[in-house]
Design an enzyme around this catalytic site. Structure first.
Site, short mmCIF file in Angstrom:
data_model
loop_
_atom_site.label_atom_id
_atom_site.label_comp_id
_atom_site.label_asym_id
_atom_site.label_seq_id
_atom_site.Cartn_x
_atom_site.Cartn_y
_atom_site.Cartn_z
N ASP A 64 3.06 0.79 -0.30
CA ASP A 64 1.64 0.44 -0.22
C ASP A 64 0.95 1.24 -1.32
O ASP A 64 1.57 2.09 -1.98
CB ASP A 64 1.07 0.73 1.16
CG ASP A 64 -0.24 -0.03 1.39
OD1 ASP A 64 -0.81 -0.55 0.41
OD2 ASP A 64 -0.69 -0.11 2.54
C1 BGC Z 1 -3.54 -2.05 1.52
C2 BGC Z 1 -2.57 -3.19 1.26
C3 BGC Z 1 -2.94 -3.88 -0.03
C4 BGC Z 1 -2.98 -2.86 -1.15
C5 BGC Z 1 -3.34 -3.46 -2.50
C6 BGC Z 1 -3.67 -1.13 0.32
O1 BGC Z 1 -4.65 -0.18 0.52
O2 BGC Z 1 -3.12 -1.31 2.63
O3 BGC Z 1 -2.59 -4.08 2.32
O4 BGC Z 1 -2.04 -4.91 -0.30
O5 BGC Z 1 -3.94 -1.86 -0.84
O6 BGC Z 1 -4.66 -3.80 -2.55
#
Ligand code: BGC
Length: 767
Positions: free
Chosen positions: A270
């Site tokens: 993530d």
């Molecule tokens: C979120 C993800 C997301 C990623 C990219 C993260 O903070 O938890 O779900 O895909 O950011 O934006």
């Protein structure tokens, strides 16, 4: 001499040429061999995304402004960069670009919870086929979706992105979602793997989950999705699981995901890799996102000092190359930047209508005729919530609100009331501008409900035919919801419902409530006051039109709840271990808080309820609920007959005949639950093992639906033996209209016990 020099030069050229193979599908090993350590490390770490700073777009031509991240190119070897963008309710990119008159809006589709409420695999595939086309046509390679964490507790701030409290429903929805997107030749990333069930301190919280609950509830949907749809990528989560960051957990990312389930794609972090890049790389986390130079340096150092073996490095790089050759950027796809947004808006509207849940409909209050005079209450009728906040928020060209939708459908709205709400919203906007308040993407503000004087409501009850009250909630990434004034109604909302119901009922008129929410709210204390309740969740840019379609009967609702609506928040066993009243600063631990003692539900969360999540608890313990899992009404009535369970070579086939005994055409979702033989492991009274949705049945028409269940999906996880076990004996197979409304049942006899041993890896006290 000249000849020697020439020979050396041509030799050098030949060596360079040899060492510069250009990536093809069939020469991955050759390219891998030709890569330097630096190039390999580069491929394992994402690159700076195209950003907009002071109105100027940075990034190179292949990047897409507003996409969440990239993988880096290695031009020397013909390895292109690829683009990753959010998800899940549509593609999230920046809608306008500096010096460019074109727009790049994407369709705001229904949120995951609404899609799951359809219980309709084909519908979900249809939606994501359209969504995936936007991914392809806007030059993106991977949609960072679907989000599939289990609804462990109603207050998780991102539940709207996720599907269900049940792993089977969630897994089947995820697989359908992935198939639809990937059918376009672009990828998905099922996320957040795993046990990311709260937003509070999501970067650091340690989810402490028993191996059984983990295997049966929190990993099961990932297992189903991986096996049934082979997503190109999986996103590990931010949190810890039983003491380890998931992105650094070899058990989770390699032993279980790849060795046991056969996952073949890449794992990416993530959006924030921890300092332990080396551990992540070793664990099988192929790609660090969003990526920075430190991470590249750490990987290089780790290989040089032998902490990362050559095999581990090459394994990850090979995974990356295998992924890259699938992508549109590798194929050189000439994207148009012109997906058919009009056609996709129609799909979004259809899906929202098909998935909507009718929770209450006393004395046939709905459908309305369509030409009534309507008193439309609730700030959310105008400040409509199409989707949640955070990375899941799609930049859509427009949102139809309830006011527009009601007018589109042919209703006449009470003008005084509409003007009152509009004036308030205008005033609020002006105030906001005056105060200079800005809202980050983490906290798009939802306007609080405003009071309407009881005397005014009495006049409106005289002047109109029906009241429609829209109650709204917004939530999103970075913070969980609260029990008070969020799960529970605010005082102003209670008064509004009370005064509207009293006045309209006194005038012999009906009251309809529309729940424009992202997560479960309390309904038990007020539902009996009103005549009908429609639940569209956050239904996307066209969702309000779909609500009108349901209100007028143009669409006969056939959605069912993918989770339980409890009477009280504390009825959920997970509520005892959830940060429900924590005044949280989102996910940002350490921002000004300083060091402190580990705090319950913030630094660690004990999943003490084990497998007793959602209906598994309520149905087994017989706890009263407001609306049970799987519940949803229709304007028709369906009768179930001829239940048949036939043993197959590896399990059984269950079928039942559904007849529409109503006056209008409609669809019915049949849920198949199983009660396992007594003895052995403790099991829920009913567990969902399959489901099917009928076609549109005309009045009087019947359809026999069949659901296949194999022995493995009847198994529970035995911690003592570290095996999935299906005991022999009699299984009651129940055909339900909800988990609490079993219409028919039959028996399946498992002649022999079966077991599937797996790695014993998730002990709570593991190191
Ligand atoms: C979120 C993800 C997301 C990623 C990219 C993260 O903070 O938890 O779900 O895909 O950011 O934006």
């Amino acid at each position: 001499m000249k000849r020697i020099l020439l020979t050396v030069a041509s030799l050098c050229l030949a060596v360079t040429a040899l060492a510069q193979p250009q990536l093809r599908k069939d020469n991955i090993d050759e390219v891998l061999k030709a890569m330097t350590l630096e190039e390999k490390a580069t491929l394992l770490v994402g690159g700076a995304r195209a950003a907009v700073v002071n109105g100027v777009t940075s990034g190179t031509a292949w990047q897409v402004p507003g996409a969440a991240g990239n993988t880096r190119p290695v031009e020397r070897l013909g390895i292109p960069g690829t683009v990753l963008a959010d998800g899940p309710a549509g593609l999230r990119i920046q809608p306008t670009r500096q010096g460019d008159g074109n727009t790049y809006y994407c369709t705001g589709f229904p949120v995951g919870t609404l899609l799951a409420s359809s219980w309709d695999i084909d519908l979900v595939e249809k939606v994501t086929t359209a969504m995936g086309n936007e991914v392809l046509e806007y030059g993106v390679d991977v949609l960072l979706a679907p989000g599939i964490n289990i609804h462990r507790n109603p207050l998780c701030g991102r539940n709207f992105e996720y599907f269900s409290e049940d792993p089977l429903l969630s897994g089947k929805m995820a697989a359908a979602y992935v198939r639809g997107i990937q059918g376009n030749g672009v990828g998905t990333s099922i996320k957040h793997y795993a046990a990311n069930n709260q937003e509070t301190n999501r970067n650091e919280d340690d989810a402490q989950v028993s191996p059984r609950a983990l295997r049966e509830i929190y990993l099961k949907n990932f297992e189903i999705a991986v096996k049934e749809s082979q997503p190109w990528t999986v996103m590990s989560s931010y949190n810890k699981l039983n003491g380890r960051y998931t992105q650094q957990d070899v058990d989770l990312l390699t032993t279980v995901l790849r060795d046991e389930w056969g996952f073949q794609g890449i794992v990416m972090t993530d959006w924030g890799n921890k300092a332990g890049t080396v551990t992540s790389t070793k664990a099988g986390n192929d790609l660090m996102e969003p990526g920075n130079q430190n991470e590249i340096d750490r990987i290089i150092a780790g290989v040089k000092d032998g902490t990362i073996s050559q095999e581990e490095l090459d394994r990850n790089v090979r995974n990356m190359l295998n992924y890259i050759v699938l992508t549109p950027h590798f194929r050189g796809y000439k994207f148009s930047n012109k997906p058919d947004l009009k056609a996709h808006a129609a799909v979004a509207r259809e899906a929202a209508g098909e998935a909507m849940v009718l929770l209450r409909n006393e004395n046939g209050a709905l459908p309305l005729k369509g030409d009534e005079k309507v008193a439309l209450y609730g700030i959310s009728a105008i400040d409509f919530v199409a989707g949640g906040t955070g990375s899941g928020d799609v930049n859509k060209a427009y949102v139809v609100n309830m006011e527009d939708a009601m007018v589109n459908a042919g209703f006449t709205l009470d003008k005084g009331l509409a003007d009152y709400y509009k004036a308030f919203i205008a005033y609020d906007k002006a105030q906001t501008a005056l105060n200079g308040t800005t809202f980050s993407w983490f906290s798009r503000r939802k306007l609080a409900e405003i009071a309407i004087p009881a005397a005014a409501i009495q006049n409106e009850a005289k002047a109109n035919d029906v009241a429609v009250v829209v109650l709204g909630r917004n939530a999103g990434e970075g913070a969980d919801r609260r029990q008070v004034d969020d799960f529970e109604l605010t005082n102003v909302e209670r008064e509004l419902l009370r005064d509207v119901s009293t006045a309209f009922h006194a005038a012999g008129k009906k009251v309809v409530v529309v729940l424009n929410i992202g997560g479960v709210i309390e309904t038990a204390s007020w539902k009996n006051m009103v005549d009908a309740i429609v639940l569209p969740w956050s239904p996307g840019q066209e969702g309000a039109n779909a609500v009108a379609d349901v209100l007028t009967g143009k669409v006969n609702p056939s959605g069912k709840l993918p989770m339980t609506f409890p009477v009280n928040f504390m009825d959920h066993p997970s509520s005892a271990n959830f940060p429900y009243n924590y005044s949280n600063a989102g996910n940002m631990r350490g921002f000004g808080w300083g060091p402190r003692q580990p705090q319950k539900d913030v630094d660690y969360t004990k999943y003490e309820e084990g497998i007793w999540v959602g209906y598994r608890h309520f149905a087994t313990k017989g706890v009263e609920v407001s609306y049970p899992f799987g519940f949803g009404l229709s304007y028709s009535y369906f009768v179930y007959s001829k239940p048949v369970v036939k043993a197959t070579a590896d399990g059984f086939e269950a079928s039942v005949t559904v007849t529409n005994q109503g006056q209008v055409a409609g669809k019915e979702v049949v849920e198949v639950y199983v009660h396992a033989p007594e003895g052995g492991l403790e099991k829920p009274a009913r567990e969902l093992k399959g489901f099917a949705k009928t076609k549109l049945l005309a009045p009087g028409e019947s359809q026999t639906v069949t659901v296949k269940v194999d022995s493995y999906s009847l198994a529970s996880f035995n911690e003592a033996t570290s095996a999935w076990e299906t005991p022999a004996g009699n299984y009651e197979v129940m055909f339900g209209a909800s988990v609490n409304d079993i219409r028919r049942s039959a028996f399946y006899k498992a002649k022999k016990a079966q077991s599937w041993p797996v790695h014993n890896v998730f002990a709570l006290d593991r190191k």
